[in-house]
Every structure is written in structure tokens, then in C-alpha cells.
Scaffold this motif. Structure first.
Motif, short mmCIF file in Angstrom:
data_model
loop_
_atom_site.label_atom_id
_atom_site.label_comp_id
_atom_site.label_asym_id
_atom_site.label_seq_id
_atom_site.Cartn_x
_atom_site.Cartn_y
_atom_site.Cartn_z
N GLU A 184 -14.45 -20.20 -9.14
CA GLU A 184 -15.34 -20.91 -8.22
C GLU A 184 -16.64 -21.25 -8.96
O GLU A 184 -17.39 -20.35 -9.33
CB GLU A 184 -15.64 -20.04 -7.00
N ASP A 219 -16.07 -24.84 -3.63
CA ASP A 219 -16.87 -24.42 -2.48
C ASP A 219 -17.73 -25.62 -2.12
O ASP A 219 -18.52 -26.08 -2.94
CB ASP A 219 -17.74 -23.20 -2.84
N HIS A 222 -21.33 -25.90 -3.14
CA HIS A 222 -21.70 -25.71 -4.56
C HIS A 222 -21.76 -27.03 -5.32
O HIS A 222 -21.17 -27.17 -6.41
CB HIS A 222 -20.70 -24.74 -5.24
N HIS A 246 -13.51 -23.15 -0.50
CA HIS A 246 -14.42 -22.41 0.39
C HIS A 246 -15.13 -23.48 1.19
O HIS A 246 -15.92 -24.24 0.64
CB HIS A 246 -15.43 -21.58 -0.43
N ASP A 292 -16.10 -20.09 3.94
CA ASP A 292 -17.09 -19.19 3.32
C ASP A 292 -18.44 -19.55 3.91
O ASP A 292 -19.06 -20.53 3.49
CB ASP A 292 -17.11 -19.34 1.80
MN MN Z 1 -17.89 -19.44 -1.91
#
Ligand code: MN
Ligand code: LRH
Length: 400
Positions: A184, A219, A222, A246, A292
């Protein structure tokens, strides 16, 4: 009105759409400025699995729970007990998330740390996490690294890149053939000058060097605000390197807000690339979708039910894009008509078809309302408030 074939596409999409809840999304979490306690928040792994069971019972699409090694496993709650508990609440253990970011020894990094004893400790934690995954029957070890630096010149970035491969290889070798390790990436935070796994390309290069059981994890929080996330997803799909997601939403940075709460069209465009890939290749990609999020002020189980049903709705909308028409318009550079194919689907009302799916699954037509009527949250709040006082868990702890 939805055509019969569109309704069938939605039924088929919802039949296979599953999204994993994160154990940590049920517990009190905060920001660096503190954490506000909720009476009904989960205190321990039993509560987290019980709450995850509620989300699955009311939505029918969240059968697994991602666990975070240091936050969920303990000497008295090993993998076997946790598998039992999960089964008791009608869910199963999903991805295993090692934690290489909170221990004091990781001040200057974990697997990229110049200190060999620290790297060895980090590798041992990764191998322990792989063992846990084997005992919990988890397919996925989900790796996020806080490793990086805060000032120019502080780190030898190339040395740390090579350390990534050397220290991730033992985990790769330890995994079973049917297990995957997902890398990730994240551009910044907690490091604010460079992060060793900062973007999809770096995660891709390292995953390729580590081995075939390594993939890239996306994610949604991100990314820089200007980044085209669905293009990254399209590239990872086309190269077979998309390992999982995520999901969350953000207004500024890694805000971990509820999925689809800020930019639902972004989420739709990601799902579109996945459906379009499946239509074009005839392969339904087996991608672990996970949530997440950090529910700082929202009631946590309600936020999770809201997330799961929003994800269902956006996944269903993306399933009714007319791909034949879209492909034709794309070939002819008919950009307005091509875009209209996505807008038609995004603005389509798929709720009647989703209600039809819930009726067929004998699920409540309005999961959130049904959960509220169940009184589960107020019962949990009473019992956990008393237990928190008993356990002396009343202070939220401050930033400094
Ligand atoms: Mn994450
Ligand atoms: C890092 C991250 C990672 C975790 C954590 C809870 O920002 O996204 O996936 O392990 O959040």
C-alpha cells in the motif's frame, strides 16, 4: 426507467460485490489533536467482530473483517480464538495488516531502517503476520509502511529502495502459493519529506522485484488531489498488478472520511474502470475491496453500514454503463457521447434494483433504519460504558 437487462446487470453485480470492514473502524480513533470517545465504540476484538457481524447482517455484503496485528491479536486472543469469535458473529477474518509504524524502534523506519537489528525485528513481525494469516485462513497480508524522512539529505533514498526488496523477500517466500502480499503506497504522513513507498509506480517496481505473490494496493486517500486514481487502477488492472483497495473519501489529504461522502463520482469512475475491464476481457477480476476509515465523530456502525450501501449503489451504477456504445464512441473520438455513457449510468436511479436484490436476499430494504430499530447501538453503549469505567479506559489521551 431501468431496462430488464440493466436490472439483471445490477443483480449480477451485487451478487458478487463484497467489501471488507476494518476492525479499527469500530474502535475509538482520532487525529493528532486527540480522540473523542463514543460510549458504543468497540473496546476489544470481541466487540469489533460483533459490530462487524451487525454490518454484514444488515447489508449482506460485508462477510469479512480486516485485522491489524498489534491492535487485534494478543496473548489471550490468538488466531484460533479469533476465528471462532468471527464465526460466532457470522463473519470471517480477512486481510492481516502488520504494524511497522507504532513501535519506538521504528523512529527512523522499519524495513528501511539503517540499523540491521531494527530491520530484523521488522522482518520477524512480517513473518509472524504471515503465520497469523495462515492460521486465520487469510488470503492477504496488507502492508503499509510509514517509512520515510522529514528533511532533504536525511536519507539515502536509493539505499532504502534496495532495503525494501531485501526485507520484503522473506515474507514473499513464507507465503503460501494462494496468498498475496499487498504493498500500500502513500505519498506522505507521517513522513513529510520523502516516503519510501510513495506512489503506485514505486509499489509496482518493488512488487515486481519481490515476486509474483506481491501486488499493489490502492488506498483512495493516498493520492494528491490532482491525481487521476482511476487511471492508476486501469494501469494496474491491465498489468495484472492490482492487489486490492482501501476505500474511503477525502477533501484534503488522507482524511479517511466515509466512502462516497465527498466525491461519489470519483468512486464511480474507479468502479467503471473495473467493470469496463471485465466487459472487455471477459474476466471478472478477483479484487479484495476493503474499507479503511476513521470515524472520528460519526457513530461507527452506522458509518460502516452507510459506507457499504453507498459502495453497493456506486458499484451498481457503474455496472449499467453501456460498454458497447462507449467503446464505439471511444473509437470514433465522440467524446460527448462517450462521457454521456458514464453520466447516464452515474445519474441512473439504481435503488429500485438494489431493493429487489435485498428482497431476494431476505435482507432489510433499508439497512440503516433496520439497524437503528434493532437498538443494538444503545445496548452496546450502556454495556461498554460500564465496562470502560471498570477497565479504567475513560481518558482520551492528548496529543502532547
Ligand atoms: Mn489504508
Ligand atoms: C495508513 C493506512 C494503512 C493503515 C492505517 C490504519 O494511512 O491507510 O492502511 O494500516 O491507515
Amino acid at each position: 426507467m431501468m431496462t430488464d437487462s440493466e436490472i439483471q446487470k445490477i443483480q449480477a453485480a451485487l451478487d458478487h460485490f463484497r467489501i471488507e470492514t476494518p476492525s479499527w473502524g469500530f474502535a475509538d480513533t482520532g487525529t493528532r489533536f486527540g480522540k473523542f470517545l463514543q460510549d458504543a465504540a468497540a473496546i476489544d476484538i470481541n466487540d469489533k467482530l460483533a459490530d462487524a457481524g451487525q454490518v454484514h447482517a444488515f447489508t449482506g455484503c460485508c462477510p469479512s473483517v480486516a485485522l491489524h496485528v498489534l491492535w487485534d491479536f494478543s496473548t489471550d486472543k490468538g488466531p484460533a480464538e479469533i476465528v471462532q469469535l468471527a464465526r460466532k458473529y457470522g463473519v470471517r477474518v480477512g486481510a492481516i495488516n502488520p504494524n511497522l509504524f507504532q513501535d519506538q524502534i521504528y523512529k527512523y523506519g522499519s524495513i528501511c531502517n539503517r540499523d540491521e537489528t531494527v530491520r530484523d525485528a521488522a522482518v520477524k513481525h512480517l513473518l509472524d503476520s504471515a503465520e497469523l494469516a495462515k492460521h486465520t485462513g487469510s488470503q492477504v497480508v496488507f502492508i503499509w509502511l510509514a517509512d520515510g524522512s522529514n528533511y532533504p539529505g536525511q536519507a539515502n533514498i536509493r539505499w532504502r529502495k534496495r532495503a525494501l526488496v531485501e526485507t520484503l523477500r522473506p515474507l514473499h517466500e513464507a507465503l503460501n502459493p494462494d496468498q498475496l502480499m499487498l504493498l500500500e503506497y502513500k505519498p506522505f504522513e507521517p513522513a513529510f519529506y520523502h516516503t519510501d513507498l510513495a506512489d503506485w509506480g514505486m509499489a509496482y517496481v518493488i512488487a515486481k522485484e519481490v515476486g509474483p505473490k506481491a501486488r499493489v494496493a490502492v488506498d483512495s486517500g493516498h493520492h494528491y488531489l490532482s491525481q487521476n486514481i482511476e487511471q492508476i487502477v486501469a494501469w494496474l488492472l491491465d498489468t495484472g498488478m492490482l492487489g486490492g483497495f482501501h476505500f474511503n473519501d477525502r477533501r484534503y489529504a488522507d482524511d479517511d472520511l466515509t466512502f462516497g461522502s465527498i466525491d461519489p463520482y470519483q468512486a464511480f469512475r474507479i468502479f467503471h474502470e473495473i467493470h469496463f475491464f471485465a466487459w472487455e476481457t471477459g474476466q471478472q477480476p478477483q479484487i479484495p475491496y476493503m474499507i479503511d476509515q476513521s470515524h472520528i465523530d460519526k457513530p461507527k456502525i452506522e458509518a460502516m453500514i452507510q459506507t457499504a450501501t453507498t459502495a453497493q449503489e456506486l458499484y451498481a451504477k457503474a455496472a449499467v454503463v453501456d460498454f458497447e456504445k462507449l467503446a464505439r464512441h471511444q473509437e470514433r473520438n465522440e467524446q460527448v457521447d462517450a462521457e454521456e455513457c458514464l453520466r447516464q449510468a452515474f445519474f441512473a436511479d439504481v435503488r429500485p434494483a438494489i431493493l429487489e436484490w435485498r428482497r431476494r436476499q431476505k435482507l432489510p430494504l433499508d439497512p440503516l433504519a433496520a439497524f437503528r430499530e434493532s437498538g443494538y447501538e444503545s445496548d452496546a453503549a450502556k454495556e461498554r460504558k460500564a465496562r470502560r469505567i471498570e477497565l479504567g479506559l475513560t481518558s482520551s489521551g492528548s496529543y502532547a
